[in-house]
Scaffold this motif. Structure first.
Motif, PDB file in Angstrom:
ATOM      1  N   PRO A 155       0.820  -1.228   0.000  1.00 36.45           N
ATOM      2  CA  PRO A 155       0.000   0.000   0.000  1.00 36.45           C
ATOM      3  C   PRO A 155       0.850   1.273   0.000  1.00 36.45           C
ATOM      4  O   PRO A 155       0.522   2.247  -0.686  1.00 36.45           O
ATOM      5  CB  PRO A 155      -0.822  -0.136   1.289  1.00 36.45           C
ATOM      6  N   ALA A 156       1.952   1.268   0.763  1.00 34.18           N
ATOM      7  CA  ALA A 156       2.829   2.444   0.775  1.00 34.18           C
ATOM      8  C   ALA A 156       3.538   2.599  -0.566  1.00 34.18           C
ATOM      9  O   ALA A 156       3.734   3.728  -1.048  1.00 34.18           O
ATOM     10  CB  ALA A 156       3.847   2.309   1.907  1.00 34.18           C
ATOM     11  N   ARG A 157       3.939   1.497  -1.198  1.00 34.21           N
ATOM     12  CA  ARG A 157       4.558   1.568  -2.520  1.00 34.21           C
ATOM     13  C   ARG A 157       3.609   2.161  -3.539  1.00 34.21           C
ATOM     14  O   ARG A 157       3.989   3.000  -4.361  1.00 34.21           O
ATOM     15  CB  ARG A 157       4.994   0.178  -2.980  1.00 34.21           C
ATOM     16  N   GLN A 158       2.344   1.749  -3.471  1.00 35.18           N
ATOM     17  CA  GLN A 158       1.358   2.260  -4.410  1.00 35.18           C
ATOM     18  C   GLN A 158       1.147   3.759  -4.218  1.00 35.18           C
ATOM     19  O   GLN A 158       1.050   4.517  -5.190  1.00 35.18           O
ATOM     20  CB  GLN A 158       0.025   1.512  -4.241  1.00 35.18           C
ATOM     21  N   ALA A 159       1.121   4.216  -2.985  1.00 33.28           N
ATOM     22  CA  ALA A 159       0.958   5.647  -2.712  1.00 33.28           C
ATOM     23  C   ALA A 159       2.165   6.437  -3.227  1.00 33.28           C
ATOM     24  O   ALA A 159       2.018   7.512  -3.835  1.00 33.28           O
ATOM     25  CB  ALA A 159       0.768   5.874  -1.215  1.00 33.28           C
ATOM     26  N   LEU A 160       3.366   5.900  -3.007  1.00 34.80           N
ATOM     27  CA  LEU A 160       4.570   6.583  -3.476  1.00 34.80           C
ATOM     28  C   LEU A 160       4.628   6.619  -4.997  1.00 34.80           C
ATOM     29  O   LEU A 160       4.976   7.645  -5.601  1.00 34.80           O
ATOM     30  CB  LEU A 160       5.799   5.878  -2.910  1.00 34.80           C
ATOM     31  N   LEU A 161       4.260   5.511  -5.650  1.00 38.01           N
ATOM     32  CA  LEU A 161       4.239   5.487  -7.110  1.00 38.01           C
ATOM     33  C   LEU A 161       3.230   6.483  -7.667  1.00 38.01           C
ATOM     34  O   LEU A 161       3.482   7.134  -8.693  1.00 38.01           O
ATOM     35  CB  LEU A 161       3.907   4.079  -7.600  1.00 38.01           C
ATOM     36  N   SER A 162       2.096   6.638  -7.005  1.00 37.58           N
ATOM     37  CA  SER A 162       1.075   7.590  -7.471  1.00 37.58           C
ATOM     38  C   SER A 162       1.590   9.019  -7.413  1.00 37.58           C
ATOM     39  O   SER A 162       1.342   9.825  -8.322  1.00 37.58           O
ATOM     40  CB  SER A 162      -0.190   7.448  -6.621  1.00 37.58           C
ATOM     41  N   VAL A 163       2.333   9.356  -6.345  1.00 40.24           N
ATOM     42  CA  VAL A 163       2.887  10.706  -6.218  1.00 40.24           C
ATOM     43  C   VAL A 163       3.915  10.966  -7.325  1.00 40.24           C
ATOM     44  O   VAL A 163       3.916  12.030  -7.959  1.00 40.24           O
ATOM     45  CB  VAL A 163       3.515  10.896  -4.826  1.00 40.24           C
ATOM     46  N   VAL A 164       4.800  10.000  -7.570  1.00 39.50           N
ATOM     47  CA  VAL A 164       5.825  10.177  -8.601  1.00 39.50           C
ATOM     48  C   VAL A 164       5.184  10.310  -9.977  1.00 39.50           C
ATOM     49  O   VAL A 164       5.596  11.148 -10.791  1.00 39.50           O
ATOM     50  CB  VAL A 164       6.821   9.005  -8.571  1.00 39.50           C
ATOM     51  N   LEU A 165       4.165   9.500 -10.250  1.00 38.53           N
ATOM     52  CA  LEU A 165       3.490   9.585 -11.550  1.00 38.53           C
ATOM     53  C   LEU A 165       2.797  10.932 -11.720  1.00 38.53           C
ATOM     54  O   LEU A 165       2.746  11.479 -12.822  1.00 38.53           O
ATOM     55  CB  LEU A 165       2.471   8.441 -11.678  1.00 38.53           C
ATOM     56  N   LYS A 215      -2.484  -3.306  -9.337  1.00 33.69           N
ATOM     57  CA  LYS A 215      -2.323  -1.849  -9.326  1.00 33.69           C
ATOM     58  C   LYS A 215      -0.847  -1.458  -9.283  1.00 33.69           C
ATOM     59  O   LYS A 215      -0.416  -0.546  -9.984  1.00 33.69           O
ATOM     60  CB  LYS A 215      -3.049  -1.258  -8.114  1.00 33.69           C
ATOM     61  N   ILE A 216      -0.076  -2.159  -8.451  1.00 32.68           N
ATOM     62  CA  ILE A 216       1.343  -1.835  -8.332  1.00 32.68           C
ATOM     63  C   ILE A 216       2.066  -2.129  -9.645  1.00 32.68           C
ATOM     64  O   ILE A 216       2.927  -1.359 -10.095  1.00 32.68           O
ATOM     65  CB  ILE A 216       1.975  -2.625  -7.171  1.00 32.68           C
ATOM     66  N   LEU A 217       1.719  -3.234 -10.293  1.00 31.74           N
ATOM     67  CA  LEU A 217       2.355  -3.572 -11.564  1.00 31.74           C
ATOM     68  C   LEU A 217       2.035  -2.528 -12.627  1.00 31.74           C
ATOM     69  O   LEU A 217       2.920  -2.073 -13.361  1.00 31.74           O
ATOM     70  CB  LEU A 217       1.909  -4.958 -12.024  1.00 31.74           C
ATOM     71  N   LYS A 218       0.772  -2.105 -12.713  1.00 31.99           N
ATOM     72  CA  LYS A 218       0.393  -1.092 -13.697  1.00 31.99           C
ATOM     73  C   LYS A 218       1.081   0.241 -13.411  1.00 31.99           C
ATOM     74  O   LYS A 218       1.519   0.941 -14.340  1.00 31.99           O
ATOM     75  CB  LYS A 218      -1.124  -0.919 -13.706  1.00 31.99           C
ATOM     76  N   SER A 219       1.183   0.605 -12.132  1.00 27.92           N
ATOM     77  CA  SER A 219       1.854   1.858 -11.773  1.00 27.92           C
ATOM     78  C   SER A 219       3.342   1.789 -12.098  1.00 27.92           C
ATOM     79  O   SER A 219       3.936   2.774 -12.556  1.00 27.92           O
ATOM     80  CB  SER A 219       1.657   2.157 -10.283  1.00 27.92           C
ATOM     81  N   THR A 220       3.955   0.629 -11.878  1.00 27.45           N
ATOM     82  CA  THR A 220       5.379   0.462 -12.190  1.00 27.45           C
ATOM     83  C   THR A 220       5.616   0.588 -13.686  1.00 27.45           C
ATOM     84  O   THR A 220       6.565   1.253 -14.133  1.00 27.45           O
ATOM     85  CB  THR A 220       5.878  -0.897 -11.685  1.00 27.45           C
ATOM     86  N   VAL A 221       4.748  -0.032 -14.495  1.00 26.72           N
ATOM     87  CA  VAL A 221       4.873   0.064 -15.954  1.00 26.72           C
ATOM     88  C   VAL A 221       4.678   1.505 -16.418  1.00 26.72           C
ATOM     89  O   VAL A 221       5.425   2.012 -17.275  1.00 26.72           O
ATOM     90  CB  VAL A 221       3.860  -0.881 -16.624  1.00 26.72           C
ATOM     91  N   SER A 222       3.688   2.194 -15.836  1.00 28.80           N
ATOM     92  CA  SER A 222       3.456   3.601 -16.205  1.00 28.80           C
ATOM     93  C   SER A 222       4.642   4.469 -15.818  1.00 28.80           C
ATOM     94  O   SER A 222       5.011   5.405 -16.546  1.00 28.80           O
ATOM     95  CB  SER A 222       2.184   4.116 -15.523  1.00 28.80           C
ATOM     96  N   LEU A 223       5.256   4.179 -14.672  1.00 27.35           N
ATOM     97  CA  LEU A 223       6.426   4.944 -14.245  1.00 27.35           C
ATOM     98  C   LEU A 223       7.581   4.767 -15.227  1.00 27.35           C
ATOM     99  O   LEU A 223       8.253   5.742 -15.594  1.00 27.35           O
ATOM    100  CB  LEU A 223       6.843   4.508 -12.847  1.00 27.35           C
TER     101      LEU A 223
END
Length: 349
Positions: free
Chosen positions: A25-35, A102-110
Motif C-alpha cells: 500500500p505504501a509503494r502504491q501511494a509513493l508510485l502515485s505521487v511520482v506519476l 495496481k502496483i504492476l500497472k503503476s510500475t509500468v506507467s512509471l
C-alpha cells in the motif's frame, strides 16, 4: 551521472531477491505521487533527453539535465514481477491480486514516463561532467540486451519478453544514424513472428517512434508499407477465399493466431478490447499514411507543379489498390466480423 558497477550473476540474483522496504500500500501511494509529478511533461521537457540545444548558443545560463538509470528501473520491475523470467517464480502472494495488479500497472506507467530521462548522450553546452559520452547510450544498451532473443529465439517467452522490454525502456529520441542501423533488424524480427496481434502492435509503436526522427527520404519505407498492407487482411478480419459448391475441392480452415503468454500481457498496458482494437486500427492507418509517400526526390518532383499530369507516388497507388480490393466489403448487405474494423480503418484514414 549514475555510476555503473559491474556485478557477478550471484550478486545480481541476491539484489533481485531482496524484498522491498515498504509494504505494497505504501509503494502504491509513493508510485502515485511520482506519476503525478512526471505527468507534467511540459515542465520537465527542458531537462529531458528531448530538450533542444541550439548550436552556437552563447548564453551564460547553465542548462541542467535529469538523468535516470534505466537499469535501476529494470531491477525494480524484475523484483515486482519475477515471472518475467520463465525460469523463476515469485514468493507466495501476501496481498490481494487487485493490489498487486495496481502496483504492476503503476510500475509500468512509471517506466514509460521515465523514458525521456534516460541517458542518450545528449549534453547541454558547457557540460562539466565526463567528456566521453556515447550517443544513444541507453538505446544501444537495450538493443544489445534484446537483440539475440528477438532475432533467434522467436516463438518463445524470451522473444516476447525482449519485445516488451524494448517497448517499455527504449527512448524515443535517438539519432537518425542509430535508427537507420537497427531498422532492418527490427523488420527481420517482426517478420519472424506472424499472426500475433500483441507482437504486431508493439512493433508498430516502435516504428511510429522511429518515423519522427528520420527524414522520409533517408529511408525506403516501401518494405514497411508492403508488410502493413499484407497483414491488413488479417488485422481487419477480411475473409480470404470462399465456399465452393464443388465438394471435391478441399475447404481449408482459417489459420490460427498466436498470442503473448497471459502474464506478459499486463506489461503492454492495454485497456478494454474495444479500446485496444481502436488503438490498433488507428496505429495501422497512421503508419500507412506516413509510408504512402512521396519519399523520393523523383516522386516528389513528379507530383509537384513541374509536371502537367501529377502522378501518384508508389505508396499511394498501393494504398488505393488495397482500398479497391476491400471495396465490396463496404456494401451494406455484406456485413460480418470485418464491418467494424473496416469502418474504423476508413474513419482514421
Amino acid at each position: 551521472e549514475p555510476t555503473r558497477v559491474a556485478q557477478t550473476s550471484e550478486e545480481l540474483e541476491e539484489d533481485l531477491a531482496r524484498p522491498f522496504a515498504l509494504p505494497n500500500p505504501a509503494r502504491q501511494a509513493l508510485l502515485s505521487v511520482v506519476l503525478l509529478l512526471l505527468s507534467k511533461k511540459g515542465t520537465w521537457r527542458s531537462v529531458s533527453n528531448a530538450a533542444l540545444f541550439p548550436e552556437g548558443d552563447t548564453s551564460d545560463n547553465d542548462r541542467w539535465m535529469l538523468l535516470l538509470n534505466w537499469r535501476a528501473l529494470l531491477s525494480m520491475l524484475l523484483r515486482t514481477a519475477p515471472y518475467l523470467d520463465e525460469h523463476k517464480a515469485g514468493a507466495p502472494p501476501m496481498e490481494a491480486s487487485s493490489m498487486r495488479s495496481k502496483i504492476l500497472k503503476s510500475t509500468v506507467s512509471l517506466i514509460r514516463s521515465c523514458r525521456c530521462f534516460f541517458d542518450q548522450g545528449v549534453r547541454p553546452p558547457g557540460w562539466k561532467g565526463s567528456a566521453s559520452v556515447e550517443l544513444d547510450a541507453t538505446a544501444r544498451a537495450l538493443w544489445k540486451m534484446t537483440e539475440t532473443d528477438l532475432l533467434y529465439h522467436t516463438h518463445s517467452n524470451s522473444c516476447f519478453r525482449a519485445q516488451i522490454m524494448l517497448y517499455l525502456f527504449h527512448p524515443s529520441k535517438c539519432s537518425s544514424a542509430y535508427y537507420l542501423e537497427v531498422m532492418p533488424k527490427w523488420m527481420e524480427s517482426w517478420r519472424n513472428v506472424d499472426r500475433c496481434p500483441e507482437y504486431d502492435y508493439l512493433w508498430m509503436v516502435m516504428f511510429s517512434r522511429t518515423r519522427k526522427y528520420i527524414h522520409p527520404r533517408d529511408h525506403d519505407w516501401g518494405a514497411l508499407r508492403r508488410h502493413l498492407l499484407t497483414q491488413c487482411g488479417y488485422w481487419l478480419q477480411i475473409p480470404f477465399g470462399g465456399v465452393s459448391s464443388d465438394k471435391s475441392f478441399p475447404h481449408a480452415a482459417q489459420a490460427g493466431k498466436r498470442s503473448f503468454p497471459s502474464r506478459l500481457k499486463a506489461f503492454v498496458g492495454t485497456g478494454s478490447k474495444y479500446e485496444e482494437g481502436i488503438d490498433f486500427v488507428g496505429r495501422v492507418t497512421k503508419l500507412l499514411m506516413f509510408c504512402s509517400g512521396p519519399h523520393t526526390t523523383t516522386e516528389a518532383n513528379d507530383a509537384g507543379m513541374g509536371s502537367e499530369e501529377p502522378t501518384l507516388s508508389e505508396g499511394t497507388a498501393e494504398l488505393l489498390s488495397f482500398l479497391k480490393f476491400v471495396k465490396p466489403y463496404f456494401n451494406p448487405s455484406n456485413t460480418g466480423s470485418w464491418t467494424f474494423p473496416l469502418g474504423a480503418f476508413l474513419h482514421y484514414l
